[in-house]
Design an enzyme around this catalytic site. Structure first.
Site, PDB file in Angstrom:
ATOM      1  N   ARG A 150       5.520  -3.797  11.062  1.00 51.98           N
ATOM      2  CA  ARG A 150       4.641  -4.147  10.191  1.00 51.98           C
ATOM      3  C   ARG A 150       5.431  -5.023   9.011  1.00 51.98           C
ATOM      4  O   ARG A 150       6.579  -4.750   8.565  1.00 51.98           O
ATOM      5  CB  ARG A 150       4.066  -3.132   9.305  1.00 51.98           C
ATOM      6  N   ARG A 201       9.259   2.781  12.111  1.00 52.65           N
ATOM      7  CA  ARG A 201       7.750   2.438  12.585  1.00 52.65           C
ATOM      8  C   ARG A 201       7.679   1.041  13.158  1.00 52.65           C
ATOM      9  O   ARG A 201       7.759   0.137  12.704  1.00 52.65           O
ATOM     10  CB  ARG A 201       7.008   2.919  11.333  1.00 52.65           C
ATOM     11  N   ARG A 252       7.682  -0.665  -2.450  1.00 55.07           N
ATOM     12  CA  ARG A 252       6.627   0.297  -2.114  1.00 55.07           C
ATOM     13  C   ARG A 252       6.836   1.643  -2.565  1.00 55.07           C
ATOM     14  O   ARG A 252       5.913   2.344  -3.177  1.00 55.07           O
ATOM     15  CB  ARG A 252       6.234   0.354  -0.572  1.00 55.07           C
TER      16      ARG A 252
END
Ligand code: AMP
Length: 223
Positions: free
Chosen positions: A160, A127, A171
């Protein structure tokens, strides 16, 4: 409070943000706690500074900070709302239930994006986004035409900070331990609608629209 409030639930990388973008076109306010916190960090506010310590490690920001932030926003909002990234723990879900109970109502529904965790990990690893126009890319599934360059702005794509491999691992572990129990929590209350998220974004949003429009969306049972 007459507006409807839905929760988008799913592991990191299951496409909650992408689906919320689609639903915005249907008049929903997209309330993403992650996005709000990233903006606070960018603006250098004291909330941002507090949150950054946790976000950079892939940990959850403490419940009291998040609950206050979200419930204050919900209190003022008149549009239909799509909660993205909240609640993320049973404590947060209880705070939200308490908020609704005071107003003699319940959450309107929970859309659970069901996706195997290995697919989520791969999506997160690929991503990237354009820092200027904010367009999202995925190096594996939706790559830019030129290596690491935004198709429109022709500038370097960025990742990110919390999509770095070591942070993603944390996470995912937090998701298993703290967020996954919410699936059972909302299944028991009858609010959960399961959506197969191992499909194209268009396909998933069609399913979401169908659930919303057909009135098939399970709403929380009233006692
Ligand atoms: P997201 O963009 O939803 O993946 O959120 C990015 C990060 O923001 C998370 O890894 C957490 O550190 C923090 N965060 C977002 N939403 C919450 C929440 N409901 N509770 C605690 N921390 C959150």
């Amino acid at each position: 409070m007459k507006n409807r409030v839905f929760i988008l639930l799913g592991p990191p990388g299951s496409g909650k943000g992408t689906q919320a973008e689609f639903l915005k076109g249907k008049g929903f306010l997209h309330l993403s706690t992650g996005e709000i916190l990233r903006k606070e960090i960018k603006m250098g506010t004291s909330l941002g500074q507090q949150a950054r310590v946790f976000i950079d490690k892939g940990e959850l920001v403490p419940d009291d900070i998040i609950n206050r932030m979200v419930l204050e926003l919900l209190e003022r909002e008149e549009r239909d709302v799509l909660l993205d990234g909240y609640p993320r723990s049973i404590n947060q879900a209880s705070a939200l239930d308490g908020f609704f109970a005071k107003r003699e109502r319940r959450i309107d529904g929970v859309l659970y994006l069901d996706l195997p965790i290995d697919v989520c990990r791969r999506r997160l690893a690929g991503r990237y986004f354009c820092p200027r126009c904010k367009k999202n890319y995925n190096l594996f599934f939706a790559p830019p035409a030129q290596d690491h360059l935004c198709d429109g702005c022709k500038i370097s794509l960025e990742q990110r900070r919390d999509d770095r491999e070591e942070v993603v691992a944390e996470r995912v572990s937090v998701y298993f331990q703290t967020t996954m129990p919410l699936i059972e929590y909302y299944e028991k209350s009858g609010a959960l609608s399961r959506i197969n998220a191992d499909a194209s974004p268009g396909n998933i949003s069609e399913n979401i629209f169908r659930i919303l429009n057909d009135g098939n969306l399970k709403t929380a049972q009233r006692d």
